[in-house]
Design an enzyme around this catalytic site. Structure first.
Site, PDB file in Angstrom:
ATOM      1  CB  SER B 137      -0.941   0.005   1.186  1.00  0.00           C
ATOM      2  OG  SER B 137      -1.810   1.129   1.127  1.00  0.00           O
ATOM      3  N   GLY B 142      -3.600   4.647   9.500  1.00  0.00           N
ATOM      4  CA  GLY B 142      -4.278   5.222  10.674  1.00  0.00           C
ATOM      5  C   GLY B 142      -4.200   6.681  10.743  1.00  0.00           C
ATOM      6  CB  SER B 143      -2.607   9.075   8.505  1.00  0.00           C
ATOM      7  OG  SER B 143      -2.932   8.399   7.239  1.00  0.00           O
ATOM      8  CG  LEU B 145      -4.675   9.880   4.171  1.00  0.00           C
ATOM      9  CD1 LEU B 145      -3.278   9.983   3.431  1.00  0.00           C
ATOM     10  CD2 LEU B 145      -5.400  11.021   3.616  1.00  0.00           C
ATOM     11  N   GLY B 146      -7.937   6.500   5.034  1.00  0.00           N
ATOM     12  CA  GLY B 146      -8.867   5.285   4.432  1.00  0.00           C
ATOM     13  C   GLY B 146      -8.041   4.031   3.944  1.00  0.00           C
ATOM     14  CB  SER B 147      -4.888   2.667   5.031  1.00  0.00           C
ATOM     15  OG  SER B 147      -5.147   2.670   6.327  1.00  0.00           O
ATOM     16  CB  SER B 148      -8.985  -0.009   7.079  1.00  0.00           C
ATOM     17  OG  SER B 148      -9.962   0.662   7.356  1.00  0.00           O
ATOM     18  CD  GLU B 194     -13.414   0.159   6.017  1.00  0.00           C
ATOM     19  OE1 GLU B 194     -12.197  -0.195   6.357  1.00  0.00           O
ATOM     20  OE2 GLU B 194     -13.772   1.332   6.347  1.00  0.00           O
ATOM     21  CG  ASP B 205     -13.356   5.799   4.977  1.00  0.00           C
ATOM     22  OD1 ASP B 205     -13.880   6.882   5.067  1.00  0.00           O
ATOM     23  OD2 ASP B 205     -12.145   5.608   5.720  1.00  0.00           O
TER      24      ASP B 205
END
Lengths: 357, 357
Positions: B137, B142-143, B145-148, B194, B205
């Site tokens: 990725s 966890g910032s 930006l919708g990584s999960s 999610e 997201d």
């Protein structure tokens, strides 16, 4: 014969800018004053001049009273008990009297307007009597701390104290006490002075300066508040000058572009101001209650500051103060027009108790 | 046989936090992706394991498929075309499978939950078939930006691409094209992922990551927006970690303390989000129209940021970015939960044209 009067400056605790759009605002007097001394010469002085000394700026004016009388001719109005607005025509005549003294550097409009207001108040209350007026102030000019209102109020108080219109009780140690009726007269005259200086003042500044303590203001209606606990505020002057009229206009333009959002913002400010007024007036039983009040005020200040940023009236210099005080976990907000000017920081009682122990 | 899928991260253009209280929010996909590669071993490989490689974190998992089947026993659910929620009981079983690998350092709950979600999606779509899944990725974890979501979406897309449920058109150069029905299936499975990772996700997201472009979200209803002009946003990661749940709770507590003010603030945000959505969708005829759009967006970003500060979710690190970009007359706002995380800065088209010339 000499009389001295002083009047305090003010801070806006909540509601600046939004007040123009119908929201409630809360203002408080502060422990910085403008002082006016008025002396009538004795007959032996043989002086037929009206002197005005603005000590802080080292500006000195003197008009032969005959010159003033001649210039005003029929426009003069000697009626100390009936505060009267100065017409645009008379303002021009008085401004010319100020200008011909050639004392004010480089067209400083505010000072010129202040001296014009002085001439109007003086001649209305004392006609063409020779006198010496000395003004000194702890308030910085044009920083939003109400220096012009403190000038108008202290001037009106000194002038009325030596007029027949004010019936003052002489207390011990030579102090004169203004009753409710006299304060009302002072406030009305000061408002006339403010109108000459500012055009369309809200009346907040002169009312706070006249009555002290705090006031709540909404759509022209002023309510005096009785605070039950003293609130300690640190005032930081960013020393960044700003254009109040442009800032007010900017908020109005933003309101035209985003009416729904801005109306909601003004509603939020209105609610915050009313909460502030309620907290100020609520009785404080002990230290815990005082701390709770302060916590609430801090949160409301933070919210108000966010809303002011939403209106676009903050400034890098203000943000610098905010960041600095935040390091010490102290809440701050701009006060007045923003775009520079002054920043308020609540100093909690606990802070002092901790430092004392 | 191998398939590769990628899914983008997202930013919240407007409405974070307020969305929890009924306001409209606008989110956009960004040009940073999570990549998932899925390979089924050939018969000659003689491999009966399910492999998961999280390349960025150098974390490697492998389960004998028999072990997974045994652990899940009757709890497993092989039904690729009917996205199904993972029960709390099954989450515990899968989490135990993750834990027994002893791969994740010091109870990193988010990564653990991500791998749990992987096991659920994999077994639902492909049962107990041996495979190798590699994830890489560009999105920081966890910032905000919708990584999960990008992980869940790219995973669901790769899994469905090699299942019988998705009817994909094979285009030139080996690309598979997802139709509307397939995208809906990807989005639903990703939402199930999610839910395992976040508990109660809004669905914003995964929807943005699935469909790309922008979406408007209000009270559970998602509307896909078609942007007519690309918007260039600089994303600055403050690298300050934050507790999203605590920030969301803080706003709710403030709302309980100051209901009238906060409701008005949420209303202002709602209006701003709707304005943003309108601007995004309005046709842009020329450069001037594009510049006007950007000016409006900048003003709305500044207003939104002020309102977020009013909610108490800004942070010194965010303010530092704001001040820095303000020096270049660029508008910024925090994006996501605040309290650190990422900051958006609009980069006007004019800026690039000037630099080019």
């Amino acid at each position: 014969m000499e009389v001295r009067a002083r009047a305090p400056g003010k801070i806006i605790l909540s509601g600046e800018h939004a007040v123009v759009h119908g929201s409630t605002a809360v203002a408080a007097s502060i422990d910085l004053h403008t002082y006016v001394s008025l002396t009538f010469p004795t007959n032996s002085d043989n002086d037929d001049k009206l002197w005005l000394h603005l000590d802080d700026m080292a500006l000195h004016f003197s008009w032969p009273v005959g010159r003033i009388k001649e210039a005003l001719s029929e426009k003069g109005s000697h009626a100390p008990s009936s505060p009267k607005s100065c017409s645009a025509e008379t303002i021009n005549i008085l401004a010319a009297l100020v200008e011909e003294q050639n004392v004010i550097p480089e067209a400083n409009i505010t000072i010129g307007a202040g001296v014009t207001a002085f001439l109007w108040l003086y001649t209305c209350i004392h006609g063409y009597k020779p006198a010496m007026v000395v003004v000194a102030s702890e308030l910085p000019l044009g920083s939003g701390l109400g220096s012009s209102a403190a000038f108008s109020v202290s001037l009106a108080a000194a002038l009325l104290a030596l007029s027949d219109s004010a019936n003052l009780d002489s207390t011990q140690q030579g102090w004169l006490s203004f009753g409710e009726k006299e304060l009302e007269l002072v406030n009305k005259w000061a408002f006339e002075g403010e109108k000459i200086i500012h055009g369309k003042p809200s009346g907040i500044d002169n009312t706070v300066s006249t009555y002290g303590n705090m006031i709540k203001f909404n759509s022209g209606e002023l309510t005096r508040l009785k605070s039950n606990t003293p609130i300690k505020m640190l005032i930081t002057n960013t020393n960044v000058g700003r254009n109040t009229k442009a800032l007010v206009a900017g908020v109005s333009e933003r309101t035209v572009r985003h009416p729904t959002a801005m109306e909601a913002v003004f509603k939020a400010v209105d609610s915050i101001s009313n909460e502030v007024a309620t907290i100020i007036q609520s009785p404080a039983h002990d230290d815990i209650a005082a701390t709770e009040k302060e916590d609430k005020l801090e949160e409301l200040m933070e919210m108000n500051q966010g809303l002011l940023q939403c209106m676009g009236v903050s400034h890098a210099s203000i943000e610098t103060v905010l960041r600095t005080t935040l390091k010490y976990k102290l809440a701050s907000k701009l006060t007045g027009a923003g775009g520079g000017g002054c920043v308020l920081t609540l100093l909690p009682t606990q802070l002092f108790q901790i430092r004392k122990s």
